[in-house]
Design a protein around this motif. Structure first.
Motif, PDB file in Angstrom:
ATOM      1  N   GLY A   4       1.384  -1.302  -0.215  1.00 58.09           N
ATOM      2  CA  GLY A   4      -0.198   0.325   0.250  1.00 58.09           C
ATOM      3  C   GLY A   4       0.840   0.730  -0.233  1.00 58.09           C
ATOM      4  O   GLY A   4       2.243   1.006  -0.106  1.00 58.09           O
TER       5      GLY A   4
ATOM      6  N   LYS B 158      -2.178   4.480   3.535  1.00 57.43           N
ATOM      7  CA  LYS B 158      -3.408   3.406   2.621  1.00 57.43           C
ATOM      8  C   LYS B 158      -3.352   2.291   1.564  1.00 57.43           C
ATOM      9  O   LYS B 158      -2.178   2.083   0.857  1.00 57.43           O
ATOM     10  CB  LYS B 158      -3.934   4.358   1.843  1.00 57.43           C
ATOM     11  N   PRO B 159      -4.468   1.694   2.517  1.00 56.63           N
ATOM     12  CA  PRO B 159      -3.672   0.016   1.861  1.00 56.63           C
ATOM     13  C   PRO B 159      -4.174  -0.242   0.291  1.00 56.63           C
ATOM     14  O   PRO B 159      -4.655   1.220  -0.280  1.00 56.63           O
ATOM     15  CB  PRO B 159      -4.818  -0.806   2.154  1.00 56.63           C
TER      16      PRO B 159
ATOM     17  N   GLN C 140      -7.515  -3.093  -3.647  1.00 55.88           N
ATOM     18  CA  GLN C 140      -8.305  -4.553  -4.008  1.00 55.88           C
ATOM     19  C   GLN C 140      -8.136  -5.178  -1.938  1.00 55.88           C
ATOM     20  O   GLN C 140      -9.426  -5.759  -1.613  1.00 55.88           O
ATOM     21  CB  GLN C 140      -7.258  -5.316  -4.511  1.00 55.88           C
ATOM     22  N   SER C 141      -7.706  -3.915  -1.392  1.00 58.04           N
ATOM     23  CA  SER C 141      -8.165  -4.985   0.174  1.00 58.04           C
ATOM     24  C   SER C 141      -9.388  -4.163   0.221  1.00 58.04           C
ATOM     25  O   SER C 141     -10.110  -4.601   1.860  1.00 58.04           O
ATOM     26  CB  SER C 141      -6.926  -4.234   0.873  1.00 58.04           C
ATOM     27  N   SER C 142      -9.818  -3.174  -0.274  1.00 62.59           N
ATOM     28  CA  SER C 142     -11.496  -2.454   0.463  1.00 62.59           C
ATOM     29  C   SER C 142     -11.358  -1.680   1.182  1.00 62.59           C
ATOM     30  O   SER C 142     -12.313  -1.970   2.312  1.00 62.59           O
ATOM     31  CB  SER C 142     -12.290  -3.676   0.390  1.00 62.59           C
ATOM     32  N   GLU C 143      -9.892  -1.573   2.073  1.00 70.59           N
ATOM     33  CA  GLU C 143      -9.826  -0.729   3.501  1.00 70.59           C
ATOM     34  C   GLU C 143     -10.240   0.676   2.796  1.00 70.59           C
ATOM     35  O   GLU C 143      -9.421   1.115   1.939  1.00 70.59           O
ATOM     36  CB  GLU C 143      -8.778  -1.623   3.820  1.00 70.59           C
ATOM     37  N   GLY C 144     -10.066   1.280   3.789  1.00 69.95           N
ATOM     38  CA  GLY C 144     -10.122   3.080   3.233  1.00 69.95           C
ATOM     39  C   GLY C 144      -8.531   3.181   4.533  1.00 69.95           C
ATOM     40  O   GLY C 144      -7.592   2.545   5.156  1.00 69.95           O
TER      41      GLY C 144
ATOM     42  N   SER D 135      -5.342   4.358   7.461  1.00 70.87           N
ATOM     43  CA  SER D 135      -6.118   5.049   8.658  1.00 70.87           C
ATOM     44  C   SER D 135      -4.733   6.158   9.132  1.00 70.87           C
ATOM     45  O   SER D 135      -3.629   5.095   8.825  1.00 70.87           O
ATOM     46  CB  SER D 135      -5.685   3.513   9.055  1.00 70.87           C
TER      47      SER D 135
ATOM     48  N   ASN E 282      -1.724   6.347  11.544  1.00 72.99           N
ATOM     49  CA  ASN E 282      -1.150   5.177  11.682  1.00 72.99           C
ATOM     50  C   ASN E 282      -0.130   5.648  13.097  1.00 72.99           C
ATOM     51  O   ASN E 282       0.193   4.658  14.022  1.00 72.99           O
ATOM     52  CB  ASN E 282       0.193   4.496  11.003  1.00 72.99           C
TER      53      ASN E 282
END
Length: 98
Positions: free
Chosen positions: A50, A71-72, A75-79, A81, A83
């Motif tokens: 990411g 930011k992943p 295709q991970s479908s995650e927003g 975060s 850190n």
């Protein structure tokens, strides 16, 4: 740039400001403080599985902070975060890995 290393500092784009703005409520909650100004000044990136965004933010009244936002891959479908972040920075503090 070496693989996994940070890019040189870049000028902020609207996308980078939006990324910083998304993290503002979380930082305000953690710091128990409201930031009337939250302007991204510059940023660096690091490609991992990411992208890590290192963003210098002007929080007003001479206060600056550094954000590390992950930011992943899409295709991970995650927003994105938050850190890590550092407060007590100045306008002249360089953005380094933290």
């Amino acid at each position: 740039m070496m693989p996994g290393g940070l890019t040189d500092a870049k000028a902020v784009t609207p996308d980078i400001q939006q990324l910083a703005d998304q993290m503002k409520p979380e930082i305000e909650q953690k710091e128990n403080k409201s930031y009337p100004i939250f302007n991204a000044i510059e940023y660096k990136t690091q490609v991992v599985a990411g992208t890590n965004y290192f963003i210098k933010v002007d929080a007003g009244q001479g206060e600056f902070m550094h954000l590390r936002i992950f930011k992943p891959l899409p295709q991970s479908s995650e927003g994105p975060s938050l850190n890590s972040y550092q407060t007590g920075k100045t306008a002249n503090d360089p953005l380094n890995y933290f």
